[in-house]
Design a protein around this motif. Structure first.
Motif, PDB file in Angstrom:
ATOM      1  N   ASP A 205       3.641  -2.688   3.866  1.00 51.76           N
ATOM      2  CA  ASP A 205       3.180  -4.063   3.643  1.00 51.76           C
ATOM      3  C   ASP A 205       2.315  -4.420   4.844  1.00 51.76           C
ATOM      4  O   ASP A 205       2.817  -4.564   5.964  1.00 51.76           O
ATOM      5  CB  ASP A 205       4.375  -5.003   3.521  1.00 51.76           C
TER       6      ASP A 205
ATOM      7  N   CYS B 293       0.851  -1.188   0.000  1.00 49.10           N
ATOM      8  CA  CYS B 293       0.000   0.000   0.000  1.00 49.10           C
ATOM      9  C   CYS B 293       0.893   1.247   0.000  1.00 49.10           C
ATOM     10  O   CYS B 293       2.024   1.210   0.473  1.00 49.10           O
ATOM     11  CB  CYS B 293      -0.903   0.004   1.226  1.00 49.10           C
TER      12      CYS B 293
ATOM     13  N   CYS C 209      -4.545   1.408  -0.476  1.00 46.49           N
ATOM     14  CA  CYS C 209      -4.222   0.066  -0.949  1.00 46.49           C
ATOM     15  C   CYS C 209      -4.931  -0.227  -2.275  1.00 46.49           C
ATOM     16  O   CYS C 209      -5.969   0.352  -2.556  1.00 46.49           O
ATOM     17  CB  CYS C 209      -4.642  -0.972   0.077  1.00 46.49           C
TER      18      CYS C 209
END
Length: 258
Positions: free
Chosen positions: A163, A144, A258
């Motif tokens: 992550d 993201c 994300c």
């Protein structure tokens, strides 16, 4: 040499272009010159000048002005996202890609590759957008991203990746002054990842690089299971004894997407 001058003139005040049969009406953009427009569309400069008798001085055109390109052109659609993995820098007087690359610790070739919209790497217009790519970091697929926007005057920005499942943070910031310049009690920059539901933060200290104004950080947060629920990143200046929550001046802030 082609000089370009900017005036605060509304489009309605420009002389209208002539009829342009078989050609295309083009709207002048910041940084354009008659020479560059002719070169971009593969025509002679004298052809472009002849097609635009309303331009009394070919060395003076302004953004918003309409010109006749005496050929039919198919506009190239703009990219869906400019500088998706870096930070946008606004060119200043005297800037060149070489100087910018030295300032931000990247190679000239990498800077050129990140800026295909710049036709001549030796020429930058004041106000032109330049993409500063992020330093080479081992970013995993599916991470993201957070675009960090300046909150403090003079700061350029930053980019962070998280992550969620690891959880791990990668971050690079651009244009941060020395913390003590802002306030003598500050000595470090800290990146905070925030969970608004729990009202909690996790942190990592940023490390200065060899390039002035660039600080980076990397941390795998072993005390967490996941970054689920963490939605925001901020960067603050803090004292050497870093507190458990942000207390100093906020310089950058961004949402995790994300």
């Amino acid at each position: 040499m082609n000089n370009h001058y900017s005036y605060h003139i509304s489009p309605a005040q420009f002389p209208p272009p002539p009829k342009c049969p078989g050609g295309t009406i083009y709207t002048v953009r910041p940084g354009d010159t008659m020479f560059r427009i002719a070169n971009e569309y593969g025509i002679q400069l004298n052809q472009l000048i002849a097609a635009n008798p309303q331009v009394t001085n070919p060395n003076i055109i302004s953004p918003g002005q309409e010109l006749c390109i005496p050929i039919e052109i198919t506009p190239t659609p703009p990219p869906t996202e400019f500088c998706p993995n870096g930070t946008i820098y606004i060119a200043q007087q005297g800037d060149t890609l070489f100087l910018i690359s030295r300032r931000y610790g990247i190679t000239v070739q990498k800077l050129i590759e990140a800026n295909p919209q710049i036709p001549d790497p030796n020429i930058l217009e004041v106000g032109q957008r330049v993409c500063i790519p992020i330093p080479d970091l081992p970013i995993p697929n599916g991470a993201c991203k957070a675009e960090l926007m300046p909150i403090y005057r003079g700061v350029l920005g930053g980019t962070a990746f998280v992550d969620v499942g690891t959880p791990t943070l990668w971050i690079a910031t651009f244009g941060l002054p020395a913390p003590a310049i802002v306030n003598p009690q500050f000595s470090v920059y800290v990146a905070w990842v925030y969970n608004p539901t729990a009202g909690s933060y996790v942190k990592t200290r940023l490390i200065p690089t060899d390039a002035p104004g660039i600080e980076v950080g990397y941390k795998a947060f072993e005390e967490l299971i996941t970054f689920e629920g963490f939605t925001e990143i901020i960067v603050t200046a803090e004292p050497a004894a870093i507190p458990n929550a942000p207390s100093g001046t906020v310089f950058l802030k961004g949402k995790i997407v994300c």
